[in-house]
Design a protein around this motif. Sequence first.
Motif, PDB file in Angstrom:
ATOM      1  N   ASP A 105       0.869  -1.178   0.000  1.00  0.00           N
ATOM      2  CA  ASP A 105       0.000   0.000   0.000  1.00  0.00           C
ATOM      3  C   ASP A 105       0.907   1.230   0.000  1.00  0.00           C
ATOM      4  O   ASP A 105       1.646   1.468   0.953  1.00  0.00           O
ATOM      5  CB  ASP A 105      -0.892  -0.014   1.244  1.00  0.00           C
ATOM      6  N   PHE A 106       0.863   1.999  -1.086  1.00  0.00           N
ATOM      7  CA  PHE A 106       1.747   3.151  -1.232  1.00  0.00           C
ATOM      8  C   PHE A 106       1.034   4.481  -0.995  1.00  0.00           C
ATOM      9  O   PHE A 106       1.503   5.523  -1.447  1.00  0.00           O
ATOM     10  CB  PHE A 106       2.373   3.158  -2.633  1.00  0.00           C
ATOM     11  N   SER A 107      -0.090   4.467  -0.294  1.00  0.00           N
ATOM     12  CA  SER A 107      -0.797   5.716  -0.021  1.00  0.00           C
ATOM     13  C   SER A 107       0.062   6.599   0.887  1.00  0.00           C
ATOM     14  O   SER A 107       0.952   6.107   1.594  1.00  0.00           O
ATOM     15  CB  SER A 107      -2.149   5.427   0.635  1.00  0.00           C
ATOM     16  N   ARG A 141      13.501   0.832  -3.994  1.00  0.00           N
ATOM     17  CA  ARG A 141      13.623  -0.627  -4.108  1.00  0.00           C
ATOM     18  C   ARG A 141      12.267  -1.304  -3.919  1.00  0.00           C
ATOM     19  O   ARG A 141      11.979  -2.318  -4.547  1.00  0.00           O
ATOM     20  CB  ARG A 141      14.623  -1.152  -3.076  1.00  0.00           C
ATOM     21  N   ARG A 142      11.450  -0.728  -3.042  1.00  0.00           N
ATOM     22  CA  ARG A 142      10.118  -1.299  -2.830  1.00  0.00           C
ATOM     23  C   ARG A 142       9.246  -1.074  -4.064  1.00  0.00           C
ATOM     24  O   ARG A 142       8.438  -1.926  -4.427  1.00  0.00           O
ATOM     25  CB  ARG A 142       9.472  -0.684  -1.589  1.00  0.00           C
ATOM     26  N   TYR A 182       7.604  -4.286  -6.135  1.00  0.00           N
ATOM     27  CA  TYR A 182       6.189  -4.436  -6.490  1.00  0.00           C
ATOM     28  C   TYR A 182       6.046  -4.657  -7.996  1.00  0.00           C
ATOM     29  O   TYR A 182       5.230  -5.466  -8.442  1.00  0.00           O
ATOM     30  CB  TYR A 182       5.409  -3.195  -6.056  1.00  0.00           C
ATOM     31  N   TRP A 183       6.855  -3.940  -8.757  1.00  0.00           N
ATOM     32  CA  TRP A 183       6.805  -4.103 -10.213  1.00  0.00           C
ATOM     33  C   TRP A 183       7.216  -5.521 -10.612  1.00  0.00           C
ATOM     34  O   TRP A 183       6.538  -6.181 -11.403  1.00  0.00           O
ATOM     35  CB  TRP A 183       7.724  -3.081 -10.888  1.00  0.00           C
ATOM     36  N   SER A 184       8.324  -5.996 -10.048  1.00  0.00           N
ATOM     37  CA  SER A 184       8.887  -7.287 -10.455  1.00  0.00           C
ATOM     38  C   SER A 184       8.075  -8.480  -9.978  1.00  0.00           C
ATOM     39  O   SER A 184       7.934  -9.474 -10.706  1.00  0.00           O
ATOM     40  CB  SER A 184      10.324  -7.415  -9.931  1.00  0.00           C
ATOM     41  N   GLN A 211      10.455  -2.813 -17.863  1.00  0.00           N
ATOM     42  CA  GLN A 211      10.802  -2.457 -16.500  1.00  0.00           C
ATOM     43  C   GLN A 211      10.078  -1.174 -16.101  1.00  0.00           C
ATOM     44  O   GLN A 211       9.527  -0.466 -16.941  1.00  0.00           O
ATOM     45  CB  GLN A 211      12.317  -2.285 -16.385  1.00  0.00           C
ATOM     46  N   PHE A 212      10.088  -0.891 -14.798  1.00  0.00           N
ATOM     47  CA  PHE A 212       9.409   0.324 -14.333  1.00  0.00           C
ATOM     48  C   PHE A 212       9.958   1.551 -15.053  1.00  0.00           C
ATOM     49  O   PHE A 212       9.214   2.443 -15.459  1.00  0.00           O
ATOM     50  CB  PHE A 212       9.582   0.479 -12.819  1.00  0.00           C
TER      51      PHE A 212
END
Length: 346
Positions: free
Chosen positions: A259-261, A270-271, A275-277, A291-292
């Motif tokens: 949750d990135f709110s 890195r987080r 989440y992307w990977s 990639q992001f």
Amino acid sequence: MRRIRIKLNRIPSLPERRRVGRKIMADLGIKLQMGWNPFTENIAPKAYALMFETLDKFLAVKTKDNRPDTVRGYTSYVKLFKKWLLEHGFDETSYVCSFTESDAIDFMDDRDLAVSARTFNNSILFFRVLFNWMIERKYIKDNPFMAVKRKPKRLTQKIRRLFTPEEFNELIIWLEANNVPYLVMALMCYCCFIRPKELSMLRCRDIDLDNQLIRISASIAKNEKDYTRTIPDSMMKYVRKLDLSNPGHYLFGDHPMYDFSPGTKKASSRRFASYWSYVVRPALGFPKELQFYSLKDTGITNMVNSGVPLTSVQQQADHSSLAITSIYIGKTDRASEALKAVDIID
């Protein structure tokens, strides 16, 4: 009579000073028996400084002059180097001059087996910087890492590509349904070209909804200058979904379950990548080449090719020159309709 002095007064403990002195005398005795002549060897004044102490001194000096991210990188390299030294016959009493060109080649051969070509070249760059610093400080005369060859450029190309329109639309739909804060983050990379590390340090007060601006201060910017990014109209509806009521909160907080709110604790870049990977890419079946950071490449390319003035794209992307922005012109796998229509054959 000519003399060469090896000073040990940097060692505060007298017993330790004597122990190191005895070791130096023993080493010199062996070298003399083998025909070594100290007056014909080109030796640096601090050649017999302890390697581990010298590495620590390098980090102490660089900590004062560099950004925290750079210092973390330097510290990681030095830690890796110390570990290798301990595993290959060196210890905390080894001298700087005991590390030779042959050792540098062996060290990089081991690195070659463990890392990519790009990381290999970055390692060479760091260790050349480290040992050039030792040359400047009179620890050594020559840089042993100059003997190590860099990998050719063709092996170090970044393995990422642009999004197709279909892939990008899939991403928007999926993130809007599953993680709106991450969608805003992705669009800030795609539309505003903000770097992940800068995104991680943004606070709610940096978002100016009235003027559709994101303000990045010099304290968090990579180039250490204040700058702004324009928020496109099409992106505003997503930004307005975030709770920006606490100006001091980080725009992208670190909460459980990705949750990135906004929150009091910032989420690291890195987080974002994790989440992307481990979540986004598998969920959408995207290949590793997406990639992001592909979002930024795709955004600049699409903006340039859609007719936005190059000077505006340059400003938004924070490029130092139009030449860099121009690289993205025509950077697409699709054939140019204008070129297909050209008739220059008689």
